[in-house]
Design an enzyme around this catalytic site. Structure first.
Site, PDB file in Angstrom:
ATOM      1  N   GLY A   1      -2.766  -7.045  -4.658  1.00 49.56           N
ATOM      2  CA  GLY A   1      -3.550  -7.148  -3.434  1.00 49.56           C
ATOM      3  C   GLY A   1      -3.758  -5.787  -2.807  1.00 49.56           C
ATOM      4  O   GLY A   1      -3.721  -4.759  -3.487  1.00 49.56           O
ATOM      5  N   CYS A   2      -3.977  -5.750  -1.510  1.00 49.38           N
ATOM      6  CA  CYS A   2      -4.231  -4.493  -0.801  1.00 49.38           C
ATOM      7  C   CYS A   2      -3.087  -3.509  -1.044  1.00 49.38           C
ATOM      8  O   CYS A   2      -1.916  -3.833  -0.844  1.00 49.38           O
ATOM      9  CB  CYS A   2      -4.368  -4.766   0.688  1.00 49.38           C
ATOM     10  SG  CYS A   2      -4.648  -3.276   1.674  1.00 49.38           S
ATOM     11  N   PHE A   3      -3.441  -2.300  -1.458  1.00 49.57           N
ATOM     12  CA  PHE A   3      -2.380  -1.342  -1.805  1.00 49.57           C
ATOM     13  C   PHE A   3      -1.558  -0.890  -0.608  1.00 49.57           C
ATOM     14  O   PHE A   3      -0.439  -0.423  -0.771  1.00 49.57           O
ATOM     15  CB  PHE A   3      -2.906  -0.137  -2.585  1.00 49.57           C
ATOM     16  CG  PHE A   3      -4.229   0.453  -2.175  1.00 49.57           C
ATOM     17  CD1 PHE A   3      -4.689   0.424  -0.873  1.00 49.57           C
ATOM     18  CD2 PHE A   3      -5.025   1.082  -3.129  1.00 49.57           C
ATOM     19  CE1 PHE A   3      -5.898   1.002  -0.513  1.00 49.57           C
ATOM     20  CE2 PHE A   3      -6.238   1.669  -2.777  1.00 49.57           C
ATOM     21  CZ  PHE A   3      -6.676   1.627  -1.475  1.00 49.57           C
TER      22      PHE A   3
END
Length: 210
Positions: free
Chosen positions: A44-46
């Site tokens: 997902g979002c880093f």
């Protein structure tokens, strides 16, 4: 109208909506720590994954970037469109005398939901997929074994992909340490922080001392 309101709410607290493509981009670079080992994960979002790992003892650095695609299209504006082969990924540089790869795998599977296909919460698209980019055959075997071990812990099948790492491209400077720099950001408070705290609670004995 309810559907429109829902979409607007998701965009308000999505990883994609928070980036600023007008900010200067740093040159793609490799960080070389000779005495450290390296692991690469996408979940997902880093911002969420990076901050989850950086609080752990033995993790010297976690870097946000892109993996799974080519160097030419490793750019946030392109990757966030979902039209490149990249995943938002985090490269973890760790001291193997302090923490092993198997423990990093456990942290990875705690920091995100590996049963969601091409999404994590409000972030939707193949760039937010769950994927382990293994660096060698040993990491591949350990990851396969860990997924089998943890499968009963989830009510749905694990859909995490596994690929040999062909290249990791560091993300723009404004993405690095985003959670630390913007603790009051809406996405950080509502999406990232619960994941980071979940990891901190489960691995409380491995947290870095302040």
């Amino acid at each position: 109208m309810k559907y429109i309101a829902l979409i607007a709410g998701l965009l308000l607290f999505s990883c994609q909506s928070q980036g600023n493509d007008k900010e200067a981009k740093t040159a793609t670079q490799e960080i070389n720590y000779q005495e450290l080992d390296t692991a690469t994960f996408a979940g997902g979002c880093f911002w969420c994954v990076e901050a989850s790992f950086e609080q752990i003892q033995g993790v010297v650095e976690a870097v946000s970037g892109y993996a799974g695609g080519d160097k030419e299209s490793a750019d946030y504006g392109l990757v966030s469109s979902g039209r490149t082969a990249h995943a938002e990924a985090v490269q973890v540089y760790f001291d193997p005398s302090v923490i092993d790869y198997e423990t990093l795998l456990e942290i990875f599977f705690t920091a995100h939901d590996p049963t969601q296909l091409n999404r994590q919460g409000p972030d939707v698209g193949s760039q937010y997929r769950s994927e382990i980019f293994y660096h060698n055959e040993e990491q591949k075997q350990l990851a396969e074994a860990k997924m089998k071990e943890l499968a009963p812990d989830f009510s749905n099948p694990i859909v995490t992909k596994m690929s040999k790492l062909d290249g990791f491209f560091m993300a723009e400077e404004y993405h690095q340490d985003y959670e630390e720099k913007h603790p009051n950001n809406g996405y950080i408070v509502n999406v990232s922080r619960p994941k980071i705290e979940k990891v901190a609670k489960k691995f409380k004995d491995r947290l870095k001392k302040n």
